[in-house]
Design a protein around this motif. Structure first.
Motif, PDB file in Angstrom:
ATOM      1  N   SER A   1      -9.893  25.960   3.820  1.00 21.64           N
ATOM      2  CA  SER A   1      -8.513  25.779   3.366  1.00 21.64           C
ATOM      3  C   SER A   1      -8.091  26.989   2.550  1.00 21.64           C
ATOM      4  O   SER A   1      -8.358  27.060   1.351  1.00 21.64           O
ATOM      5  CB  SER A   1      -8.402  24.502   2.524  1.00 21.64           C
TER       6      SER A   1
ATOM      7  N   THR B   1      -6.451  21.531   4.074  1.00 24.33           N
ATOM      8  CA  THR B   1      -7.531  20.640   3.640  1.00 24.33           C
ATOM      9  C   THR B   1      -7.418  19.288   4.326  1.00 24.33           C
ATOM     10  O   THR B   1      -8.400  18.758   4.855  1.00 24.33           O
ATOM     11  CB  THR B   1      -7.508  20.451   2.109  1.00 24.33           C
TER      12      THR B   1
ATOM     13  N   GLU C   1     -12.834  15.849   1.714  1.00 28.27           N
ATOM     14  CA  GLU C   1     -12.141  16.885   0.954  1.00 28.27           C
ATOM     15  C   GLU C   1     -13.158  17.854   0.342  1.00 28.27           C
ATOM     16  O   GLU C   1     -12.990  19.077   0.392  1.00 28.27           O
ATOM     17  CB  GLU C   1     -11.282  16.257  -0.144  1.00 28.27           C
TER      18      GLU C   1
END
Length: 140
Positions: free
Chosen positions: A40, A47, A88
């Motif tokens: 990202s 993300t 994440e």
């Protein structure tokens, strides 16, 4: 197809150059195992889309649809508003790895050239023929 020749590609889901590399890699997927690693670096959507790709029930199918949408200028797959914390964190760890390599743009490829045995890398998109030459495999 599984292959003894892994090719690691660090990519940002929002990157159109990554979409071009995805397309260039398709004819070579029977000769090398492409491992697409989401990072990202472009924006927060990166993300969320990276996490969605990691959790897809059919990652190759999801990636194909996503990259087709990116190249069409429609933004890629719908990104969930929130993603599971573990996914994440995976994208964040991938991004940290990318940064630690000193690379500044995506896509970034690292692999072993089949013909020479040397580790090779490249930043940016490539044609299928250029990618095959980098990897030391016969073009389709």
């Amino acid at each position: 197809m599984m292959s003894a020749h892994p090719v690691y590609v660090l990519f940002d889901p929002q990157c159109p150059h990554c979409g071009h590399l995805w397309e260039a890699s398709l004819p070579l997927q029977s000769k090398a195992k492409f491992v697409w690693i989401p990072v990202s670096i472009i924006n927060s959507t990166s993300t969320r889309q990276g996490a969605a790709l990691l959790s897809a029930s059919n990652p190759a199918e999801a990636m194909a649809a996503h990259e087709k949408s990116i190249l069409a200028g429609t933004g890629g797959m719908a990104a969930p508003a929130t993603v599971p914390r573990d996914l994440e964190q995976t994208v964040q760890k991938n991004t940290a790895l990318f940064s630690s390599l000193g690379v500044e743009s995506v896509p970034y490829i690292i692999a072993r050239n089949v013909s020479t045995g040397l580790v090779v890398s490249n930043t940016g998109s490539m044609t299928t023929a250029e990618l095959a030459a980098l990897l030391g495999i016969a073009p389709p």
